[in-house]
Scaffold this motif. Sequence first.
Motif, short mmCIF file in Angstrom:
data_model
loop_
_atom_site.label_atom_id
_atom_site.label_comp_id
_atom_site.label_asym_id
_atom_site.label_seq_id
_atom_site.Cartn_x
_atom_site.Cartn_y
_atom_site.Cartn_z
N ALA A 137 57.85 1.00 -44.98
CA ALA A 137 58.33 2.39 -45.00
C ALA A 137 57.59 3.28 -44.00
O ALA A 137 57.78 4.49 -44.01
CB ALA A 137 58.18 2.95 -46.41
N LEU A 138 56.76 2.71 -43.13
CA LEU A 138 56.04 3.52 -42.14
C LEU A 138 57.01 4.20 -41.19
O LEU A 138 58.02 3.62 -40.80
CB LEU A 138 55.07 2.67 -41.33
CG LEU A 138 53.76 2.28 -41.99
CD1 LEU A 138 52.93 1.42 -41.04
CD2 LEU A 138 52.96 3.49 -42.43
N ARG A 139 56.69 5.42 -40.83
CA ARG A 139 57.47 6.21 -39.89
C ARG A 139 56.54 6.70 -38.79
O ARG A 139 55.34 6.50 -38.84
CB ARG A 139 58.11 7.42 -40.60
CG ARG A 139 59.01 7.08 -41.76
CD ARG A 139 60.35 6.58 -41.24
NE ARG A 139 61.28 6.34 -42.33
CZ ARG A 139 61.69 5.14 -42.69
NH1 ARG A 139 61.23 4.07 -42.09
NH2 ARG A 139 62.56 4.99 -43.66
N GLN A 140 57.10 7.39 -37.81
CA GLN A 140 56.28 7.98 -36.76
C GLN A 140 55.36 9.03 -37.35
O GLN A 140 55.71 9.69 -38.33
CB GLN A 140 57.17 8.64 -35.71
CG GLN A 140 57.99 7.64 -34.92
CD GLN A 140 58.81 8.33 -33.84
OE1 GLN A 140 58.46 9.38 -33.34
NE2 GLN A 140 59.93 7.71 -33.48
N GLY A 141 54.18 9.16 -36.77
CA GLY A 141 53.22 10.16 -37.22
C GLY A 141 51.83 9.57 -37.35
O GLY A 141 51.57 8.45 -36.92
N ARG A 142 50.94 10.33 -37.94
CA ARG A 142 49.54 9.91 -38.09
C ARG A 142 49.39 8.93 -39.25
O ARG A 142 50.00 9.09 -40.30
CB ARG A 142 48.64 11.11 -38.38
CG ARG A 142 48.65 12.16 -37.31
CD ARG A 142 47.79 11.79 -36.21
NE ARG A 142 46.68 12.71 -36.01
CZ ARG A 142 45.77 12.44 -35.11
NH1 ARG A 142 45.82 11.33 -34.43
NH2 ARG A 142 44.80 13.26 -34.90
N VAL A 143 48.54 7.92 -39.04
CA VAL A 143 48.18 6.98 -40.09
C VAL A 143 46.69 6.72 -40.01
O VAL A 143 46.06 6.88 -38.97
CB VAL A 143 48.94 5.63 -39.99
CG1 VAL A 143 50.43 5.82 -40.17
CG2 VAL A 143 48.64 4.91 -38.70
N TRP A 144 46.13 6.33 -41.14
CA TRP A 144 44.74 5.93 -41.19
C TRP A 144 44.68 4.42 -41.07
O TRP A 144 45.50 3.71 -41.66
CB TRP A 144 44.09 6.36 -42.50
CG TRP A 144 43.94 7.83 -42.61
CD1 TRP A 144 42.89 8.58 -42.16
CD2 TRP A 144 44.86 8.75 -43.20
NE1 TRP A 144 43.13 9.91 -42.43
CE2 TRP A 144 44.32 10.04 -43.07
CE3 TRP A 144 46.10 8.60 -43.82
CZ2 TRP A 144 44.97 11.17 -43.53
CZ3 TRP A 144 46.76 9.73 -44.28
CH2 TRP A 144 46.19 11.00 -44.14
N VAL A 145 43.73 3.94 -40.32
CA VAL A 145 43.52 2.51 -40.16
C VAL A 145 42.21 2.16 -40.83
O VAL A 145 41.17 2.73 -40.52
CB VAL A 145 43.44 2.11 -38.66
CG1 VAL A 145 43.16 0.62 -38.53
CG2 VAL A 145 44.72 2.49 -37.95
N HIS A 146 42.28 1.25 -41.78
CA HIS A 146 41.09 0.71 -42.43
C HIS A 146 41.05 -0.75 -42.00
O HIS A 146 42.02 -1.49 -42.20
CB HIS A 146 41.19 0.82 -43.95
CG HIS A 146 41.49 2.21 -44.42
ND1 HIS A 146 40.59 3.24 -44.32
CD2 HIS A 146 42.61 2.74 -44.96
CE1 HIS A 146 41.14 4.34 -44.79
NE2 HIS A 146 42.37 4.06 -45.18
N GLY A 147 39.94 -1.16 -41.41
CA GLY A 147 39.88 -2.51 -40.90
C GLY A 147 38.55 -3.18 -41.16
O GLY A 147 37.58 -2.56 -41.58
N HIS A 148 38.55 -4.48 -40.90
CA HIS A 148 37.31 -5.24 -41.04
C HIS A 148 37.28 -6.36 -40.01
O HIS A 148 38.32 -6.86 -39.58
CB HIS A 148 37.18 -5.82 -42.46
CG HIS A 148 38.18 -6.90 -42.75
ND1 HIS A 148 39.43 -6.61 -43.24
CD2 HIS A 148 38.12 -8.24 -42.62
CE1 HIS A 148 40.10 -7.74 -43.41
NE2 HIS A 148 39.33 -8.75 -43.04
#
Length: 145
Positions: free
Chosen positions: A109-120
């Motif tokens: 359901a992701l759309r254009q715009g800001r997202v947070w990335v949590h990674g490892h």
Amino acid sequence: MSVTRTLTALTLAATAALTTTALAVAPAHAGGAPDLGIVTVDHQARLTADRVSLGGTYTCTVPDAAVASGPGTIGIELVARSGASTSGQVAVTCDGTTRSWTVTAPAGALRQGRVWVHGHLEVPDAAGNTPWNLFDATVTVVGRR
């Protein structure tokens, strides 16, 4: 018992409980996690009809001095303000060389715009341990859907 004595007794009990907990936890964290490497994250993720791709660069090493290179994994989760999220991972080679990485995952359901990335970044050692280094970033999802 007076109110002052009761409060003092509660304070001392709470202090003793915190001290005991801290002492019990300290040995588990002795030395901390090894510094496995550096991960950079591009400022934009690319969105297509059903996929989202994000990349960057990495440099990593295996935590064992006797091993010159080895496998590792970069895993990411993208989370939008709406609560929509997706995740993916990619295998990486850890030999001290700077390389690029790209993770492509279902867009959901992701759309254009800001997202947070949590990674490892995780790199197994010869003993079978898999220490992680965590990273976070904010990126913009661009493209069309």
